[in-house]
Design a protein around this motif. Structure first.
Motif, PDB file in Angstrom:
ATOM      1  N   TYR A  46       0.884  -1.152   0.000  1.00 17.49           N
ATOM      2  CA  TYR A  46       0.000   0.000   0.000  1.00 17.49           C
ATOM      3  C   TYR A  46       0.928   1.209   0.000  1.00 17.49           C
ATOM      4  CZ  TYR A  46      -3.745   3.199   1.237  1.00 17.49           C
ATOM      5  OH  TYR A  46      -4.660   4.219   1.223  1.00 17.49           O
ATOM      6  N   TYR A  47       0.705   2.133  -0.880  1.00 16.64           N
ATOM      7  CA  TYR A  47       1.619   3.262  -1.006  1.00 16.64           C
ATOM      8  C   TYR A  47       0.916   4.577  -0.710  1.00 16.64           C
ATOM      9  CZ  TYR A  47       4.563  -0.064  -3.484  1.00 16.64           C
ATOM     10  OH  TYR A  47       5.320  -1.161  -3.821  1.00 16.64           O
ATOM     11  N   SER A  48       1.658   5.499  -0.112  1.00 17.09           N
ATOM     12  CA  SER A  48       1.198   6.870   0.053  1.00 17.09           C
ATOM     13  C   SER A  48       1.930   7.718  -0.975  1.00 17.09           C
ATOM     14  CB  SER A  48       1.526   7.387   1.447  1.00 17.09           C
ATOM     15  OG  SER A  48       0.828   6.667   2.414  1.00 17.09           O
ATOM     16  N   ILE A  49       1.220   8.624  -1.610  1.00 19.07           N
ATOM     17  CA  ILE A  49       1.855   9.572  -2.525  1.00 19.07           C
ATOM     18  C   ILE A  49       2.213  10.780  -1.670  1.00 19.07           C
ATOM     19  CG2 ILE A  49       1.551  10.982  -4.584  1.00 19.07           C
ATOM     20  CD1 ILE A  49      -0.623   8.925  -5.449  1.00 19.07           C
ATOM     21  N   VAL A  50       3.505  11.088  -1.575  1.00 22.77           N
ATOM     22  CA  VAL A  50       3.967  12.134  -0.668  1.00 22.77           C
ATOM     23  C   VAL A  50       4.887  13.125  -1.380  1.00 22.77           C
ATOM     24  CG1 VAL A  50       3.822  10.650   1.366  1.00 22.77           C
ATOM     25  CG2 VAL A  50       5.957  10.786   0.128  1.00 22.77           C
ATOM     26  N   ALA A  51       4.944  14.317  -0.836  1.00 23.09           N
ATOM     27  CA  ALA A  51       5.950  15.308  -1.224  1.00 23.09           C
ATOM     28  C   ALA A  51       7.043  15.212  -0.167  1.00 23.09           C
ATOM     29  CB  ALA A  51       5.348  16.703  -1.253  1.00 23.09           C
ATOM     30  N   ALA A  52       8.276  14.940  -0.614  1.00 23.31           N
ATOM     31  CA  ALA A  52       9.358  14.722   0.342  1.00 23.31           C
ATOM     32  C   ALA A  52      10.649  15.323  -0.181  1.00 23.31           C
ATOM     33  CB  ALA A  52       9.549  13.231   0.588  1.00 23.31           C
ATOM     34  N   ASP A  53      11.535  15.631   0.737  1.00 21.84           N
ATOM     35  CA  ASP A  53      12.890  16.037   0.393  1.00 21.84           C
ATOM     36  C   ASP A  53      13.565  14.819  -0.230  1.00 21.84           C
ATOM     37  OD1 ASP A  53      15.496  16.876   0.245  1.00 21.84           O
ATOM     38  OD2 ASP A  53      15.619  17.571   2.311  1.00 21.84           O
ATOM     39  N   SER A  54      14.240  15.001  -1.347  1.00 18.22           N
ATOM     40  CA  SER A  54      14.820  13.864  -2.067  1.00 18.22           C
ATOM     41  C   SER A  54      15.909  13.153  -1.272  1.00 18.22           C
ATOM     42  CB  SER A  54      15.381  14.319  -3.410  1.00 18.22           C
ATOM     43  OG  SER A  54      16.428  15.227  -3.206  1.00 18.22           O
ATOM     44  N   ARG A  55      16.453  13.809  -0.254  1.00 19.02           N
ATOM     45  CA  ARG A  55      17.522  13.187   0.540  1.00 19.02           C
ATOM     46  C   ARG A  55      16.991  12.267   1.624  1.00 19.02           C
ATOM     47  NH1 ARG A  55      20.087  18.950   1.707  1.00 19.02           N
ATOM     48  NH2 ARG A  55      17.872  19.230   2.020  1.00 19.02           N
TER      49      ARG A  55
END
Length: 117
Positions: free
Chosen positions: A17-26
């Motif tokens: 199950y996946y969440s679509i997130v905005a994240a820092d690439s690091r």
């Protein structure tokens, strides 16, 4: 800060199950994120409404701020009409492998020899 819109995995073993997130690439894949934008459940049928859910307004906001979607998320955005469809072309993918080409050449030679007799 390099921001990405990507998938963060949840769910148990063999039940992704996946969440679509905005994240820092690091940050790590399942680590800290800035905002949850939606969800993706690959176990549901492809025509199900609940398979991919995302907040289109927030996704547009992050894209305007310069966030780069990953390949899989970009496909989701294209399907939702939030991003223009990118041209993908891999002409080598459909080409048979080396051994298959050799077998086809052998078959053609045998067929030619059989028809010549």
């Amino acid at each position: 800060m390099a921001t990405k819109i990507r998938l963060a995995r949840g769910g148990s073993k063999k039940r992704p199950y996946y969440s679509i997130v905005a994240a820092d690439s690091r940050m790590p894949r399942d680590g800290r994120f800035l905002e949850k934008l939606g969800s993706y459940n690959p176990l549901l049928p492809k025509d199900s409404e609940d398979r991919i859910r995302m907040d289109a307004e927030r996704v547009k906001h992050w894209l305007d701020l310069g966030a780069q979607p990953t390949e899989r998320v970009a496909r989701f955005l294209e399907a939702a009409g939030l991003r223009e469809k990118a041209v993908r072309n891999n002409p080598n993918k459909a080409e048979p492998g080396k051994k298959a080409k050799e077998r086809a050449a052998e078959r053609a030679a045998k067929a030619e020899a059989a028809s010549a007799e």
